[in-house]
Design a protein around this motif. Structure first.
Motif, PDB file in Angstrom:
ATOM      1  N   LEU A 196       0.865  -1.304   0.118  1.00 44.28           N
ATOM      2  CA  LEU A 196       0.063  -0.179  -0.023  1.00 44.28           C
ATOM      3  C   LEU A 196       0.783   1.246   0.024  1.00 44.28           C
ATOM      4  CD1 LEU A 196      -2.521  -0.963   2.577  1.00 44.28           C
ATOM      5  CD2 LEU A 196      -3.021  -1.018   0.374  1.00 44.28           C
ATOM      6  N   ILE A 197       2.308   1.085   0.618  1.00 49.75           N
ATOM      7  CA  ILE A 197       3.036   2.232   0.825  1.00 49.75           C
ATOM      8  C   ILE A 197       3.523   2.890  -0.696  1.00 49.75           C
ATOM      9  CG2 ILE A 197       4.778   3.219   1.762  1.00 49.75           C
ATOM     10  CD1 ILE A 197       4.667   1.144   3.957  1.00 49.75           C
ATOM     11  N   MET A 198       3.876   1.922  -1.465  1.00 50.77           N
ATOM     12  CA  MET A 198       4.370   2.161  -2.571  1.00 50.77           C
ATOM     13  C   MET A 198       3.622   2.977  -3.755  1.00 50.77           C
ATOM     14  SD  MET A 198       5.776  -0.159  -5.968  1.00 50.77           S
ATOM     15  CE  MET A 198       6.917  -1.174  -5.046  1.00 50.77           C
ATOM     16  N   PRO A 199       2.376   2.989  -3.954  1.00 51.98           N
ATOM     17  CA  PRO A 199       1.815   4.040  -5.068  1.00 51.98           C
ATOM     18  C   PRO A 199       1.652   5.237  -4.162  1.00 51.98           C
ATOM     19  CG  PRO A 199       0.099   2.386  -4.398  1.00 51.98           C
ATOM     20  CD  PRO A 199       1.522   1.974  -3.868  1.00 51.98           C
ATOM     21  N   ILE A 200       1.088   5.213  -2.954  1.00 47.42           N
ATOM     22  CA  ILE A 200       1.108   6.526  -2.114  1.00 47.42           C
ATOM     23  C   ILE A 200       2.330   7.283  -1.754  1.00 47.42           C
ATOM     24  CG2 ILE A 200       0.471   7.172   0.286  1.00 47.42           C
ATOM     25  CD1 ILE A 200      -1.418   5.138   0.708  1.00 47.42           C
ATOM     26  N   GLY A 201       3.297   6.568  -1.409  1.00 47.01           N
ATOM     27  CA  GLY A 201       4.729   7.152  -1.628  1.00 47.01           C
ATOM     28  C   GLY A 201       4.977   8.020  -2.968  1.00 47.01           C
ATOM     29  N   LEU A 202       4.849   7.382  -3.957  1.00 45.90           N
ATOM     30  CA  LEU A 202       5.118   7.769  -5.209  1.00 45.90           C
ATOM     31  C   LEU A 202       4.275   9.020  -5.656  1.00 45.90           C
ATOM     32  CD1 LEU A 202       5.900   4.615  -7.296  1.00 45.90           C
ATOM     33  CD2 LEU A 202       7.442   6.359  -6.848  1.00 45.90           C
ATOM     34  N   GLY A 203       2.955   9.017  -5.152  1.00 51.08           N
ATOM     35  CA  GLY A 203       1.974   9.883  -5.262  1.00 51.08           C
ATOM     36  C   GLY A 203       2.418  11.117  -4.553  1.00 51.08           C
ATOM     37  N   ALA A 204       2.910  11.078  -3.276  1.00 53.68           N
ATOM     38  CA  ALA A 204       3.267  12.168  -2.509  1.00 53.68           C
ATOM     39  C   ALA A 204       4.578  12.778  -3.318  1.00 53.68           C
ATOM     40  CB  ALA A 204       3.715  11.725  -1.242  1.00 53.68           C
ATOM     41  N   PHE A 205       5.642  11.954  -3.931  1.00 51.64           N
ATOM     42  CA  PHE A 205       6.948  12.437  -4.434  1.00 51.64           C
ATOM     43  C   PHE A 205       6.419  13.043  -5.768  1.00 51.64           C
ATOM     44  CE2 PHE A 205      10.164  11.487  -7.353  1.00 51.64           C
ATOM     45  CZ  PHE A 205      11.218  12.142  -6.962  1.00 51.64           C
ATOM     46  N   TYR A 206       5.406  12.675  -6.493  1.00 51.23           N
ATOM     47  CA  TYR A 206       5.075  13.212  -7.797  1.00 51.23           C
ATOM     48  C   TYR A 206       4.541  14.614  -7.415  1.00 51.23           C
ATOM     49  CZ  TYR A 206       6.269   9.734 -11.118  1.00 51.23           C
ATOM     50  OH  TYR A 206       7.027   8.528 -11.882  1.00 51.23           O
ATOM     51  N   GLY A 207       3.551  14.656  -6.485  1.00 52.26           N
ATOM     52  CA  GLY A 207       2.926  15.727  -6.024  1.00 52.26           C
ATOM     53  C   GLY A 207       4.010  16.938  -5.618  1.00 52.26           C
ATOM     54  N   ARG A 208       4.934  16.442  -5.011  1.00 50.48           N
ATOM     55  CA  ARG A 208       5.984  17.571  -4.258  1.00 50.48           C
ATOM     56  C   ARG A 208       7.031  18.159  -5.563  1.00 50.48           C
ATOM     57  NH1 ARG A 208       7.114  18.434   1.061  1.00 50.48           N
ATOM     58  NH2 ARG A 208       5.932  17.274   2.304  1.00 50.48           N
ATOM     59  N   GLY A 209       7.117  17.081  -6.575  1.00 53.18           N
ATOM     60  CA  GLY A 209       7.988  17.356  -7.600  1.00 53.18           C
ATOM     61  C   GLY A 209       7.270  18.340  -8.725  1.00 53.18           C
ATOM     62  N   GLY A 210       6.037  18.546  -8.468  1.00 55.10           N
ATOM     63  CA  GLY A 210       5.254  19.183  -9.660  1.00 55.10           C
ATOM     64  C   GLY A 210       4.842  18.528 -10.926  1.00 55.10           C
ATOM     65  N   VAL A 211       5.014  17.278 -10.817  1.00 50.07           N
ATOM     66  CA  VAL A 211       4.894  16.417 -12.069  1.00 50.07           C
ATOM     67  C   VAL A 211       3.278  16.554 -12.459  1.00 50.07           C
ATOM     68  CG1 VAL A 211       4.520  14.092 -13.304  1.00 50.07           C
ATOM     69  CG2 VAL A 211       6.578  14.806 -11.756  1.00 50.07           C
ATOM     70  N   ASN A 212       2.699  16.997 -13.428  1.00 53.13           N
ATOM     71  CA  ASN A 212       1.308  17.324 -13.584  1.00 53.13           C
ATOM     72  C   ASN A 212       0.835  16.781 -15.240  1.00 53.13           C
ATOM     73  OD1 ASN A 212      -0.970  18.282 -12.795  1.00 53.13           O
ATOM     74  ND2 ASN A 212      -0.773  20.230 -13.780  1.00 53.13           N
ATOM     75  N   SER A 213       1.398  15.881 -15.726  1.00 50.48           N
ATOM     76  CA  SER A 213       1.000  15.362 -17.032  1.00 50.48           C
ATOM     77  C   SER A 213      -0.102  14.265 -16.740  1.00 50.48           C
ATOM     78  CB  SER A 213       2.126  14.726 -17.776  1.00 50.48           C
ATOM     79  OG  SER A 213       2.539  13.558 -17.221  1.00 50.48           O
ATOM     80  N   ILE A 214      -1.058  13.840 -17.780  1.00 56.22           N
ATOM     81  CA  ILE A 214      -1.720  12.864 -17.801  1.00 56.22           C
ATOM     82  C   ILE A 214      -1.224  11.412 -17.572  1.00 56.22           C
ATOM     83  CG2 ILE A 214      -3.539  11.543 -18.959  1.00 56.22           C
ATOM     84  CD1 ILE A 214      -4.746  13.833 -17.328  1.00 56.22           C
TER      85      ILE A 214
END
Length: 235
Positions: A29-47
């Motif tokens: 459960l941690i993997m996708p949630i952790g990656l989501g937080a990382f992408y959000g902080r990194g400003g990745v915003n593509s579909i």
């Protein structure tokens, strides 16, 4: 035949206890949630980036966890007891899928939120997510029926994880490799095409084809899973 919600709830509670004891499975459960937080902080915003995470969450939770839960029943020789119980095929498979469905929807929602994905039409996207979760759960159940242990399930599910998560970037290779066009009808790719139309202002009618393709995949996998399950009952 009437479906017994009491039996399904009993299976759900048993699965929750088994899941909470198995740290090797529950930590996915941690993997996708952790990656989501990382992408959000990194400003990745593509579909494409958002849906690589979302498809990863689907396959890691709905498929991997479900596969391991079914394989664990087989490893402990408790699945045979369920098959011989008064519970019907629908009650058993439905009960075995309830926990995975709940965990999937929670994980996907948290992952999308942390990745700062805000769909233009949340109703259409929610419906697509629900249909997709049914598909991935059916895949996990099918793989679990072919696995003899949790360890084997962890290995057999890896190609599926690769195809349905990294396969998000398949459209970029279609022009170079035309034979990959068949892969454009996979549910994970259809989910991306649906999301692109939604972001362009499309409504339910505009994404009906994508929803029907995902639904068709789901129905086929559910029928195949039920058939394999019934075959295992008489082995």
């Amino acid at each position: 035949m009437m479906i017994s919600l009491r039996r399904m709830n009993a299976i759900l509670q048993k699965d929750f206890k088994d899941f909470s004891r198995n740290l090797a499975v529950s930590t996915v459960l941690i993997m996708p949630i952790g990656l989501g937080a990382f992408y959000g902080r990194g400003g990745v915003n593509s579909i494409e980036a958002h849906y690589m995470l979302i498809n990863l969450a689907f396959v890691m939770i709905a498929t991997f966890v479900q596969c391991c839960l079914i394989a664990e029943e087989k490893e402990k020789n408790t699945l045979r007891g369920l098959m011989l119980s008064p519970a019907s095929t629908t009650e058993i498979l439905g009960g075995k899928s309830l926990l995975t469905f709940i965990l999937t929807m929670i994980t996907v929602s948290i992952t999308a939120y942390l990745a700062d994905y805000r769909p233009a039409n949340i109703g259409v996207i929610a419906l697509a997510f629900i249909l997709s979760s049914f598909f991935y759960i059916a895949v996990g159940t099918l793989l679990g029926l072919f696995s003899k242990s949790v360890m084997e399930a962890s290995v057999i599910v890896m190609p599926v994880v690769a195809v349905f998560s990294m396969g998000t970037f398949l459209p970029t290779f279609v022009d170079q490799y035309p034979f990959l066009k068949m892969g454009m009808y996979l549910p994970n790719i259809q989910l991306i095409e649906l999301a692109v139309k939604v972001e362009a202002g499309g409504g339910f009618g505009d994404v009906l084809i994508e929803l029907l393709i995902i639904l068709a995949w789901t129905i086929i996998l559910c029928m195949l899973t039920a058939a394999i399950y019934r075959k295992r009952m008489v082995d």
